[in-house]
Design a protein around this motif. Structure first.
Motif, PDB file in Angstrom:
ATOM      1  N   ALA A  96       0.846  -1.189   0.000  1.00 55.77           N
ATOM      2  CA  ALA A  96       0.000   0.000   0.000  1.00 55.77           C
ATOM      3  C   ALA A  96       0.882   1.239   0.000  1.00 55.77           C
ATOM      4  N   PHE A  97       0.813   1.998  -1.090  1.00 56.63           N
ATOM      5  CA  PHE A  97       1.491   3.286  -1.211  1.00 56.63           C
ATOM      6  C   PHE A  97       0.430   4.355  -1.014  1.00 56.63           C
ATOM      7  N   GLY A  98       0.331   4.884   0.207  1.00 53.01           N
ATOM      8  CA  GLY A  98      -0.797   5.758   0.484  1.00 53.01           C
ATOM      9  C   GLY A  98      -2.072   4.952   0.369  1.00 53.01           C
ATOM     10  N   ASN A  99      -2.978   5.382  -0.495  1.00 50.07           N
ATOM     11  CA  ASN A  99      -4.236   4.661  -0.707  1.00 50.07           C
ATOM     12  C   ASN A  99      -4.214   3.774  -1.947  1.00 50.07           C
ATOM     13  N   GLU A 100      -3.043   3.667  -2.570  1.00 47.30           N
ATOM     14  CA  GLU A 100      -2.890   2.861  -3.785  1.00 47.30           C
ATOM     15  C   GLU A 100      -2.257   1.526  -3.411  1.00 47.30           C
ATOM     16  N   LEU A 101      -2.943   0.422  -3.675  1.00 47.16           N
ATOM     17  CA  LEU A 101      -2.446  -0.923  -3.371  1.00 47.16           C
ATOM     18  C   LEU A 101      -1.927  -1.551  -4.654  1.00 47.16           C
ATOM     19  N   LEU A 102      -0.606  -1.766  -4.715  1.00 42.10           N
ATOM     20  CA  LEU A 102       0.025  -2.235  -5.946  1.00 42.10           C
ATOM     21  C   LEU A 102       0.494  -3.674  -5.819  1.00 42.10           C
ATOM     22  N   PRO A 103       0.405  -4.441  -6.917  1.00 46.31           N
ATOM     23  CA  PRO A 103       0.786  -5.853  -6.878  1.00 46.31           C
ATOM     24  C   PRO A 103       2.278  -6.065  -7.112  1.00 46.31           C
ATOM     25  N   GLY A 104       2.835  -7.065  -6.451  1.00 49.09           N
ATOM     26  CA  GLY A 104       4.194  -7.496  -6.733  1.00 49.09           C
ATOM     27  C   GLY A 104       4.202  -8.578  -7.792  1.00 49.09           C
ATOM     28  N   GLU A 105       5.413  -8.921  -8.233  1.00 53.42           N
ATOM     29  CA  GLU A 105       5.589 -10.058  -9.148  1.00 53.42           C
ATOM     30  C   GLU A 105       6.780 -10.860  -8.670  1.00 53.42           C
ATOM     31  N   ALA A 106       6.585 -12.170  -8.545  1.00 54.33           N
ATOM     32  CA  ALA A 106       7.563 -13.042  -7.900  1.00 54.33           C
ATOM     33  C   ALA A 106       8.893 -13.068  -8.635  1.00 54.33           C
ATOM     34  N   GLY A 107       9.967 -12.930  -7.858  1.00 52.72           N
ATOM     35  CA  GLY A 107      11.313 -13.053  -8.414  1.00 52.72           C
ATOM     36  C   GLY A 107      11.838 -14.471  -8.371  1.00 52.72           C
ATOM     37  N   SER A 108      11.014 -15.391  -7.867  1.00 54.86           N
ATOM     38  CA  SER A 108      11.381 -16.804  -7.785  1.00 54.86           C
ATOM     39  C   SER A 108      10.186 -17.636  -8.234  1.00 54.86           C
ATOM     40  N   SER A 109      10.408 -18.582  -9.126  1.00 56.88           N
ATOM     41  CA  SER A 109       9.282 -19.320  -9.713  1.00 56.88           C
ATOM     42  C   SER A 109       8.513 -20.128  -8.677  1.00 56.88           C
ATOM     43  N   ILE A 110       9.161 -20.571  -7.611  1.00 52.10           N
ATOM     44  CA  ILE A 110       8.484 -21.384  -6.597  1.00 52.10           C
ATOM     45  C   ILE A 110       7.378 -20.595  -5.896  1.00 52.10           C
ATOM     46  N   ARG A 111       7.443 -19.259  -6.006  1.00 56.23           N
ATOM     47  CA  ARG A 111       6.484 -18.419  -5.291  1.00 56.23           C
ATOM     48  C   ARG A 111       5.341 -17.895  -6.167  1.00 56.23           C
ATOM     49  N   ARG A 112       5.365 -18.169  -7.451  1.00 53.82           N
ATOM     50  CA  ARG A 112       4.358 -17.572  -8.336  1.00 53.82           C
ATOM     51  C   ARG A 112       2.922 -17.925  -7.983  1.00 53.82           C
ATOM     52  N   PRO A 113       2.601 -19.169  -7.600  1.00 52.13           N
ATOM     53  CA  PRO A 113       1.187 -19.473  -7.321  1.00 52.13           C
ATOM     54  C   PRO A 113       0.606 -18.631  -6.184  1.00 52.13           C
ATOM     55  N   GLU A 114       1.392 -18.383  -5.142  1.00 52.43           N
ATOM     56  CA  GLU A 114       0.844 -17.644  -3.997  1.00 52.43           C
ATOM     57  C   GLU A 114       0.543 -16.194  -4.363  1.00 52.43           C
ATOM     58  N   TYR A 115       1.313 -15.619  -5.289  1.00 53.96           N
ATOM     59  CA  TYR A 115       1.028 -14.264  -5.758  1.00 53.96           C
ATOM     60  C   TYR A 115      -0.345 -14.224  -6.423  1.00 53.96           C
ATOM     61  N   ARG A 116      -0.622 -15.209  -7.258  1.00 50.20           N
ATOM     62  CA  ARG A 116      -1.921 -15.268  -7.930  1.00 50.20           C
ATOM     63  C   ARG A 116      -3.059 -15.406  -6.915  1.00 50.20           C
ATOM     64  N   HIS A 117      -2.870 -16.298  -5.943  1.00 44.98           N
ATOM     65  CA  HIS A 117      -3.910 -16.503  -4.930  1.00 44.98           C
ATOM     66  C   HIS A 117      -4.205 -15.215  -4.179  1.00 44.98           C
ATOM     67  N   ALA A 118      -3.154 -14.560  -3.690  1.00 42.86           N
ATOM     68  CA  ALA A 118      -3.335 -13.340  -2.898  1.00 42.86           C
ATOM     69  C   ALA A 118      -3.904 -12.203  -3.736  1.00 42.86           C
ATOM     70  N   HIS A 119      -3.417 -12.068  -4.973  1.00 46.73           N
ATOM     71  CA  HIS A 119      -3.883 -10.972  -5.828  1.00 46.73           C
ATOM     72  C   HIS A 119      -5.367 -11.113  -6.159  1.00 46.73           C
ATOM     73  N   ASP A 120      -5.810 -12.321  -6.406  1.00 48.04           N
ATOM     74  CA  ASP A 120      -7.232 -12.523  -6.693  1.00 48.04           C
ATOM     75  C   ASP A 120      -8.096 -12.093  -5.507  1.00 48.04           C
ATOM     76  N   LEU A 121      -7.630 -12.394  -4.300  1.00 44.47           N
ATOM     77  CA  LEU A 121      -8.384 -11.998  -3.114  1.00 44.47           C
ATOM     78  C   LEU A 121      -8.350 -10.489  -2.902  1.00 44.47           C
ATOM     79  N   LEU A 122      -7.175  -9.885  -3.067  1.00 44.53           N
ATOM     80  CA  LEU A 122      -7.063  -8.436  -2.879  1.00 44.53           C
ATOM     81  C   LEU A 122      -7.939  -7.681  -3.873  1.00 44.53           C
ATOM     82  N   GLU A 123      -8.028  -8.185  -5.094  1.00 49.89           N
ATOM     83  CA  GLU A 123      -8.889  -7.542  -6.089  1.00 49.89           C
ATOM     84  C   GLU A 123     -10.359  -7.675  -5.696  1.00 49.89           C
ATOM     85  N   LYS A 124     -10.710  -8.804  -5.116  1.00 42.57           N
ATOM     86  CA  LYS A 124     -12.080  -9.013  -4.655  1.00 42.57           C
ATOM     87  C   LYS A 124     -12.404  -8.106  -3.465  1.00 42.57           C
ATOM     88  N   TRP A 125     -11.463  -7.980  -2.548  1.00 42.47           N
ATOM     89  CA  TRP A 125     -11.708  -7.194  -1.332  1.00 42.47           C
ATOM     90  C   TRP A 125     -11.671  -5.692  -1.575  1.00 42.47           C
TER      91      TRP A 125
END
Length: 313
Positions: A96-125
Motif C-alpha cells: 500500500a502506497f498511500g491509498n494505492e495498493l500495488l501488486p508485486g511479481e515473484a522473483g522466484s518461480s516457486i512463489r508464483r502461485p501464492e502471488y496469484r492466490h493473494a492478488h485474486d483476493l485483494l482484487e475481490k476485497w
C-alpha cells in the motif's frame, strides 16, 4: 467485505489492519531438503503453526485487525496453497502506497502461485484500489520497498527486484502522492536478499541499517528528474538518523515490525542490546515473540506481515 480501505503512508504509524498467511501444512524434514528449497534448517509444521498463532495473537491483542488470507481461498486454490512453503512471507505480494495498493511479481518461480492466490483476493476485497496483474517478467517483491513518509519511498533492485519492475509501478507511486523514489542496488546474497534484510525503520526519525550501506549511492527519481546522493544523505534529508550496526544477526535484528509509534514487534532471537544502546530506541516498548521456526524459511516478522492500513502520522 472490510470496513477499511488500504492506507499506508509510513512504516511507523499505528498498524490498524494487516494481512497474514498461515504456514504450509508440509514439514521440511531434513537439512538437504531445506537447502534445496533455500531454507536454513528443517522445519516442523506443528511448531511453525505455534509460531504463527503467537504472531497472530500478539497483533490482535494490540488491537490490529488480522486477515489470514489462507482462510479465504476457494477449495481448488486452498489445496495447492497448503503445499506452498513460502506462502507466509506475504510482505512481497503487494504494497500500500498511500491509498494505492500495488501488486508485486515473484522473483522466484516457486512463489508464483501464492502471488496469484493473494492478488485474486485483494482484487475481490478492494476492487477500487487493486487490480490483479498479468505476469510480465518485470519482477518486484515488496520486501525490497519501504514507504518512509508521505514524500519518499526507497526501493532496492537486487536479487528479487529488477529495475524494470520499478519502472512498472513508478508512475503509480507518483500518482499516489509521493514526490520521490530512491533506488538502491545492494549486494545479491542470501544475507541481503531484500531491502528489509539490510535496514528497517525503527522510529519516526531512526533507521537501523547494516554499516556497509553507508558506501552505496541512491538514485533519486522525481516525476521529471533523476540524480544521485549517498544513503545517509538521502535518509537525513527525509528526517531519519542512521543507526549503523557493525555486528548483527540479519533476520531477527533487522526484520522487525512497528506495531505503533511506541512499540516494536521483534523476534525472541533479536539482540535487545541494539535497542538499549540507542537513546531514542531504549524508550521503545519492545514486544518479543517466538518465531524461530518460521525464520528458518529465510525471513522475519516484517516479511510475514503485509500492512493494509496504518494510522497517518
Amino acid at each position: 467485505m472490510f470496513s477499511f480501505q488500504p492506507s499506508c503512508w509510513s512504516e511507523h504509524g499505528e498498524l490498524k489492519a494487516v494481512m497474514l498467511c498461515a504456514p504450509s501444512k508440509l514439514d521440511v524434514p531434513d537439512l538437504k531438503t531445506a537447502e534445496n528449497v533455500l531454507w536454513s534448517a528443517p522445519v516442523s509444521h506443528v511448531q511453525a503453526m505455534e509460531n504463527f498463532m503467537e504472531l497472530k495473537g500478539t497483533l490482535e491483542q494490540a488491537g490490529v485487525q488480522v486477515i489470514d488470507y489462507s482462510k479465504e481461498l476457494q477449495a481448488d486454490a486452498q489445496q495447492l496453497s497448503e503445499q506452498l512453503l513460502n506462502r507466509y512471507f506475504v510482505r512481497d505480494l503487494a504494497c500500500a502506497f498511500g491509498n494505492e495498493l500495488l501488486p508485486g511479481e515473484a522473483g522466484s518461480s516457486i512463489r508464483r502461485p501464492e502471488y496469484r492466490h493473494a492478488h485474486d483476493l485483494l482484487e475481490k476485497w478492494f476492487p477500487h484500489h487493486f487490480t490483479a496483474p498479468k505476469e510480465t517478467g518485470d519482477v518486484l517483491e515488496f520486501g525490497d520497498v519501504m514507504v518512509l513518509n508521505k514524500d519518499a519511498v526507497l526501493i532496492n533492485i537486487g536479487q528479487r527486484t529488477t529495475r524494470a519492475g520499478v519502472e512498472r509501478v513508478k508512475d503509480r507511486i507518483f500518482k499516489a502522492g509521493f514526490s520521490e523514489i530512491g533506488i538502491i542496488d545492494l549486494p545479491r546474497s542470501s544475507d541481503t536478499l531484500h531491502l528489509d534484510m539490510n535496514c528497517n525503520v525503527a522510529n519516526e526519525d531512526v533507521v537501523i541499517a547494516k554499516s556497509f550501506m553507508r558506501y552505496f549511492p541512491v538514485q533519486i527519481l522525481s516525476a521529471s528528474t533523476a540524480r544521485f546522493e549517498m544513503t545517509a544523505q538521502f535518509f537525513k534529508r527525509h528526517g531519519f538518523e542512521l543507526y549503523w550496526l557493525e555486528k548483527y544477526n540479519t533476520i531477527p535484528d533487522i526484520n522487525f515490525l512497528n506495531i505503533n509509534p511506541e512499540t516494536l514487534l521483534v523476534s525472541n532471537k533479536a539482540t535487545k542490546q541494539h535497542f538499549k544502546s540507542h537513546p531514542i530506541l531504549q524508550k521503545k516498548n519492545i514486544v518479543s515473540i517466538e518465531v524461530t521456526e518460521l525464520e528458518k524459511g529465510g525471513g522475519g516478522i516484517r516479511c510475514m506481515t503485509l500492512p493494509l492500513e496504518r494510522k497517518s502520522v
